[in-house]
Scaffold this motif. Structure first.
Motif, short mmCIF file in Angstrom:
data_model
loop_
_atom_site.label_atom_id
_atom_site.label_comp_id
_atom_site.label_asym_id
_atom_site.label_seq_id
_atom_site.Cartn_x
_atom_site.Cartn_y
_atom_site.Cartn_z
N VAL A 328 0.84 -1.20 0.00
CA VAL A 328 0.00 0.00 0.00
C VAL A 328 0.87 1.26 0.00
CG1 VAL A 328 -1.73 1.30 1.29
CG2 VAL A 328 -1.94 -1.18 1.06
N SER A 329 2.00 1.22 0.71
CA SER A 329 2.92 2.35 0.66
C SER A 329 3.43 2.58 -0.76
CB SER A 329 4.10 2.10 1.60
OG SER A 329 5.08 3.10 1.46
N GLY A 330 3.74 1.49 -1.46
CA GLY A 330 4.16 1.62 -2.85
C GLY A 330 3.07 2.22 -3.71
N LEU A 331 1.83 1.78 -3.51
CA LEU A 331 0.71 2.34 -4.27
C LEU A 331 0.52 3.82 -3.98
CD1 LEU A 331 -1.88 -0.56 -3.86
CD2 LEU A 331 -0.85 0.21 -6.02
N LEU A 332 0.70 4.21 -2.72
CA LEU A 332 0.55 5.62 -2.35
C LEU A 332 1.62 6.48 -3.02
CD1 LEU A 332 -1.16 7.48 -0.59
CD2 LEU A 332 0.38 7.01 1.31
N ASN A 333 2.86 5.99 -3.02
CA ASN A 333 3.92 6.73 -3.71
C ASN A 333 3.70 6.75 -5.21
OD1 ASN A 333 6.29 7.64 -1.88
ND2 ASN A 333 5.78 5.63 -1.07
N LEU A 334 3.21 5.65 -5.76
CA LEU A 334 2.94 5.60 -7.20
C LEU A 334 1.86 6.60 -7.59
CD1 LEU A 334 3.34 4.28 -9.98
CD2 LEU A 334 1.58 2.62 -9.33
N SER A 335 0.80 6.68 -6.79
CA SER A 335 -0.28 7.63 -7.11
C SER A 335 0.25 9.06 -7.11
CB SER A 335 -1.43 7.48 -6.10
OG SER A 335 -1.06 7.94 -4.81
N ARG A 336 1.14 9.36 -6.18
CA ARG A 336 1.72 10.71 -6.15
C ARG A 336 2.57 10.96 -7.39
NH1 ARG A 336 6.61 12.70 -4.49
NH2 ARG A 336 6.65 14.89 -3.79
N ASN A 337 3.40 9.98 -7.76
CA ASN A 337 4.25 10.16 -8.93
C ASN A 337 3.44 10.30 -10.21
OD1 ASN A 337 6.44 9.94 -7.27
ND2 ASN A 337 7.43 8.30 -8.39
N LEU A 338 2.38 9.49 -10.32
CA LEU A 338 1.52 9.59 -11.51
C LEU A 338 0.82 10.95 -11.54
CD1 LEU A 338 -0.06 6.02 -11.68
CD2 LEU A 338 1.78 6.97 -13.10
N GLY A 339 0.45 11.45 -10.36
CA GLY A 339 -0.15 12.78 -10.30
C GLY A 339 0.82 13.86 -10.73
N LEU A 340 2.08 13.75 -10.31
CA LEU A 340 3.09 14.72 -10.72
C LEU A 340 3.30 14.70 -12.23
CD1 LEU A 340 5.77 14.16 -7.91
CD2 LEU A 340 4.14 16.05 -8.10
N ILE A 341 3.36 13.49 -12.79
CA ILE A 341 3.54 13.37 -14.24
C ILE A 341 2.31 13.91 -14.97
CG2 ILE A 341 3.81 11.72 -16.13
CD1 ILE A 341 5.38 9.95 -14.14
N GLY A 342 1.12 13.53 -14.48
CA GLY A 342 -0.10 14.01 -15.10
C GLY A 342 -0.26 15.52 -14.99
N GLY A 343 0.12 16.08 -13.85
CA GLY A 343 0.03 17.53 -13.69
C GLY A 343 0.96 18.25 -14.64
N ALA A 344 2.18 17.73 -14.80
CA ALA A 344 3.14 18.36 -15.71
C ALA A 344 2.62 18.34 -17.14
CB ALA A 344 4.49 17.65 -15.62
N SER A 345 1.99 17.23 -17.55
CA SER A 345 1.53 17.11 -18.93
C SER A 345 0.17 17.78 -19.15
CB SER A 345 1.47 15.64 -19.35
OG SER A 345 0.64 14.91 -18.45
N ALA A 346 -0.83 17.43 -18.33
CA ALA A 346 -2.18 17.92 -18.56
C ALA A 346 -2.32 19.41 -18.25
CB ALA A 346 -3.17 17.11 -17.73
N LEU A 347 -1.90 19.82 -17.05
CA LEU A 347 -2.02 21.24 -16.71
C LEU A 347 -1.02 22.08 -17.49
CD1 LEU A 347 -2.70 21.02 -12.87
CD2 LEU A 347 -4.31 21.44 -14.72
N GLY A 348 0.13 21.48 -17.84
CA GLY A 348 1.05 22.19 -18.74
C GLY A 348 0.42 22.42 -20.09
N ALA A 349 -0.38 21.46 -20.57
CA ALA A 349 -1.08 21.61 -21.85
C ALA A 349 -2.13 22.71 -21.76
CB ALA A 349 -1.71 20.29 -22.25
N VAL A 350 -2.81 22.80 -20.62
CA VAL A 350 -3.80 23.87 -20.43
C VAL A 350 -3.11 25.24 -20.52
CG1 VAL A 350 -5.38 24.95 -18.78
CG2 VAL A 350 -5.37 22.46 -19.06
N PHE A 351 -1.97 25.36 -19.85
CA PHE A 351 -1.23 26.62 -19.88
C PHE A 351 -0.78 26.96 -21.31
CE2 PHE A 351 2.84 28.97 -19.43
CZ PHE A 351 2.35 30.12 -18.82
N ALA A 352 -0.27 25.95 -22.04
CA ALA A 352 0.18 26.19 -23.41
C ALA A 352 -0.99 26.59 -24.32
CB ALA A 352 0.86 24.93 -23.95
N TRP A 353 -2.16 25.98 -24.09
CA TRP A 353 -3.34 26.33 -24.88
C TRP A 353 -3.81 27.76 -24.59
CZ3 TRP A 353 -8.14 27.46 -22.64
CH2 TRP A 353 -9.19 27.69 -23.55
N ALA A 354 -3.74 28.14 -23.33
CA ALA A 354 -4.21 29.48 -22.93
C ALA A 354 -3.19 30.56 -23.21
CB ALA A 354 -4.56 29.48 -21.45
N THR A 355 -1.93 30.16 -23.49
CA THR A 355 -0.86 31.14 -23.73
C THR A 355 -0.13 30.79 -25.03
OG1 THR A 355 -0.56 31.10 -21.32
CG2 THR A 355 1.02 32.39 -22.59
N PRO A 356 -0.72 31.06 -26.19
CA PRO A 356 -0.06 30.72 -27.45
C PRO A 356 1.29 31.43 -27.58
CG PRO A 356 -2.36 31.33 -27.80
CD PRO A 356 -2.02 31.69 -26.39
#
Length: 402
Positions: A328-356
């Motif tokens: 479960v500790s591994g799953l908790l760390n994995l969820s955080r890492n996946l969130g960091l990766i997803g935030g960098a890509s998804a929210l980074g894409a939102v910023f790029a879309w809003a700021t041509p």
């Protein structure tokens, strides 16, 4: 607190700090590595990526292995591997060798991170779980925050090899503390259920999902923040670095108090409180402009993150059977890492879309991009909040039926 308990907490804290330090200390050396190996910036980026990818790929497996073979044994093995790989990194004759050694270092760090959380229940009583989770969160933030500054000092004094050589004595120190103070592994009867059984627990799924959503929001401050500070506010690099350090410093200062509040008021209440404070910080970033407002919003957002992380980690780990804590500790760390990766890509894409044309965009355009990004981030926090309240209602209904 007995000296054995203090020694155990010191070993777990140093393990978490080293794993986080390994993530951030290499970044400052990338330009020097590009010159030393006469290669491109894209190539030397793999020095950072190989470490992160290795952690993400094996951290759940490391947790499961700790449950089977013994968490103390696996932590000791991870610390030795981390120290050995650090030495190999420092002596690497080529960029390929350095990248491979960094992957090995990441394997050791995965064991360290998974076992540090997994062994909390083995070293302290349930009543002290929250403050220890807060302490480990603090050490993670300290490691991330001190990486660039410590790396800069080492780089200026002894060159890029010192960035990795420092992991050898620190890793061996953590190994010695763990060997001396951590309790011996107890014989465990393996649970008959398979790997997917923990994920059948609704509370665990909710906790992991909320962890990923919140991590994605926090990552946006590291992806979008530099563009806003440099292009939107026109800050010089040294001032931008100081502002960027506010978040990790606030996390380091509030981690332990957040854990104490969790122990006193309960993990569910503090999880909802943390999400509420996070939402306030995201709304401030989505609605206000200027350096002072940005710093205030960052302080609010990071404080909410500390409250949420200590409470959510405590809620996830408190009711886990001893034989599954590593998994479960591994799953908790994995969820955080996946969130960091997803935030960098998804929210980074939102910023790029809003700021041509972000590299040449006007200050007003970059500010609009910041507002749009954190408006979406606020939506993610609302989703997490709805999950927290919905799960609490379900738990209360179940209790009444009983």
């Amino acid at each position: 607190m007995p000296s054995s308990s203090r020694g155990s907490l010191a070993s777990l804290s140093l393990s978490m700090l080293l794993a986080s330090l390994g993530t951030s200390i290499a970044n400052v050396g990338l330009p020097s590595l590009a010159l030393a190996f006469d290669t491109s910036f894209q190539a030397v980026q793999w020095v950072v990526l190989s470490y992160l990818l290795a952690i993400t790929a094996v951290i759940v497996s490391a947790g499961r292995l700790g449950d089977r073979l013994g968490r103390r044994r696996l932590l000791l093995g991870g610390l030795l591997l981390f120290a050995l790989a650090s030495g190999v990194c420092a002596m690497a004759p080529s960029l390929t060798a350095l990248i491979a050694a960094r992957a090995l270092q990441g394997l050791g760090a995965a064991s360290m991170m998974a076992m540090a959380l997994g062994m909390v229940g083995d070293t302290v009583t349930r009543e002290r779980t929250g403050r220890v989770m807060g302490l480990l969160g603090t050490m993670s933030a300290v490691g991330t925050a001190m990486g660039p500054s410590l790396g800069g000092v080492l780089l200026s004094l002894w060159g890029w090899r010192a960035l990795f050589a420092v992991g050898v004595p620190l890793g061996l120190l953590a190994f010695a503390l763990a060997w001396r103070y951590l309790p011996a592994d107890q014989p465990r009867t393996p649970l008959a259920s398979g790997f997917w059984t923990p994920l059948r627990d609704v509370s665990l799924r909710v906790g992991l999902t909320m962890s990923a959503l919140v991590a994605a929001v926090i990552m946006a401050t590291f992806v979008v923040g530099p563009f806003y500070l440099s292009r939107g506010l026109g800050l010089a690099p040294e001032w931008m670095g100081l502002v960027m350090a506010v978040g990790p410093c606030v996390a380091a200062a509030t981690g332990v108090p957040a854990g104490r509040l969790t122990d006193r008021l309960g993990s569910r209440r503090m999880t909802r409180t943390g999400l509420g404070v996070l939402l306030c910080g995201a709304l401030l970033l989505a609605l206000t402009s200027g350096l002072v407002a940005y710093v205030i919003a960052l302080v609010v957002l990071t404080t909410g993150y500390s409250l949420f992380q200590a409470a959510n980690n405590t809620a996830v780990m408190s009711d886990v059977p001893a034989a599954r804590r590593g998994t479960v500790s591994g799953l908790l760390n994995l969820s955080r890492n996946l969130g960091l990766i997803g935030g960098a890509s998804a929210l980074g894409a939102v910023f790029a879309w809003a700021t041509p044309g972000v590299t040449h965009a006007s200050a007003q355009s970059v500010t609009f991009g910041l507002h749009a990004t954190f408006a979406v981030a606020g939506g993610l926090i609302l989703v997490a909040t709805a999950m927290a309240w919905g799960h609490n209602v379900a738990v209360n209904d179940t209790c009444r039926l009983r």
